[in-house]
Design an enzyme around this catalytic site. Structure first.
Site, PDB file in Angstrom:
ATOM      1  N   GLY A  98       0.785  -1.233   0.000  1.00 17.62           N
ATOM      2  CA  GLY A  98       0.000   0.000   0.000  1.00 17.62           C
ATOM      3  C   GLY A  98       0.813   1.279   0.000  1.00 17.62           C
ATOM      4  O   GLY A  98       0.259   2.366   0.132  1.00 17.62           O
ATOM      5  N   HIS A 105       7.542   7.312   5.731  1.00 18.62           N
ATOM      6  CA  HIS A 105       6.643   8.119   6.564  1.00 18.62           C
ATOM      7  C   HIS A 105       5.812   7.221   7.450  1.00 18.62           C
ATOM      8  O   HIS A 105       5.489   6.087   7.080  1.00 18.62           O
ATOM      9  CB  HIS A 105       5.723   8.994   5.698  1.00 18.62           C
ATOM     10  CG  HIS A 105       4.956   8.228   4.672  1.00 18.62           C
ATOM     11  ND1 HIS A 105       5.523   7.828   3.479  1.00 18.62           N
ATOM     12  CD2 HIS A 105       3.681   7.771   4.653  1.00 18.62           C
ATOM     13  CE1 HIS A 105       4.617   7.161   2.777  1.00 18.62           C
ATOM     14  NE2 HIS A 105       3.487   7.104   3.480  1.00 18.62           N
TER      15      HIS A 105
END
Ligand code: AMP
Ligand code: ZN
Length: 155
Positions: A98, A105
């Site tokens: 994904g 991050h």
């Protein structure tokens, strides 16, 4: 890194709604929030994802430590101030998991107790082990972890 949207945010070439910034780490609101207050915690050093983090220099170690520290602080800030009732931390490695922005991050997503977000994102128990398979897989993973811990010599 050219063509990296988060490097452009770090350089100020693209605007962001910042919640934290230091020499090493930046945090800003996700442009497409799962919940109100959805933050992204981002190292200023461009690493693609967690698997690509290199801890070869003092500077890299400091960036990584501050990154992990601010993930914790952001979750704590959300909860201890009463801003939200809880929080999820999400971090994706590679497209199959994904990842859409190839600059490391961590998502910190406030949870309000009355939202429609479904957790877990993944269906627990969807995978089933054959007899003995879990032990074999654990052994493989344990060896890989041990090898990296030995190679990196950080513990
Ligand atoms: P991931 O799927 O973990 O790679 O998440 C990337 C996240 O970056 C998504 O939640 C996007 O909404 C977010 N995002 C992409 N571009 C921007 C931007 N310019 N400012 C803030 N967040 C962004
Ligand atoms: Zn980048």
């Amino acid at each position: 890194m050219d063509n990296c949207i988060f490097c452009k945010i770090i350089d100020g070439a693209i605007p962001s709604t910042k919640v934290y910034e230091s020499d090493r780490v930046i945090a800003f609101l996700d442009i497409n929030p799962i919940e109100k207050g959805h933050m992204l915690i981002v190292p200023k050093q461009h690493w693609k994802n967690l698997a690509e983090v290199k801890l070869d220099t003092e500077k890299e170690i400091e960036v990584y430590e501050e990154l992990m520290y601010i993930v914790r602080v952001a979750a704590r800030a959300v909860i201890s101030t009463g801003f939200a009732a809880g929080a999820n931390i999400l971090q994706c490695n590679n497209a199959c998991a994904g990842q859409t922005v190839d600059h490391l991050h961590f998502h910190v997503i406030p949870r309000y107790g009355s939202d429609a977000v479904s957790v877990p994102v993944f269906t627990s128990g969807a995978a089933k082990y054959e007899d003995g398979e879990a032990a074999a897989i654990a052994e493989k993973l344990a060896k890989a972890i041990e090898t990296i811990v030995k190679e990196e010599e950080l513990l």
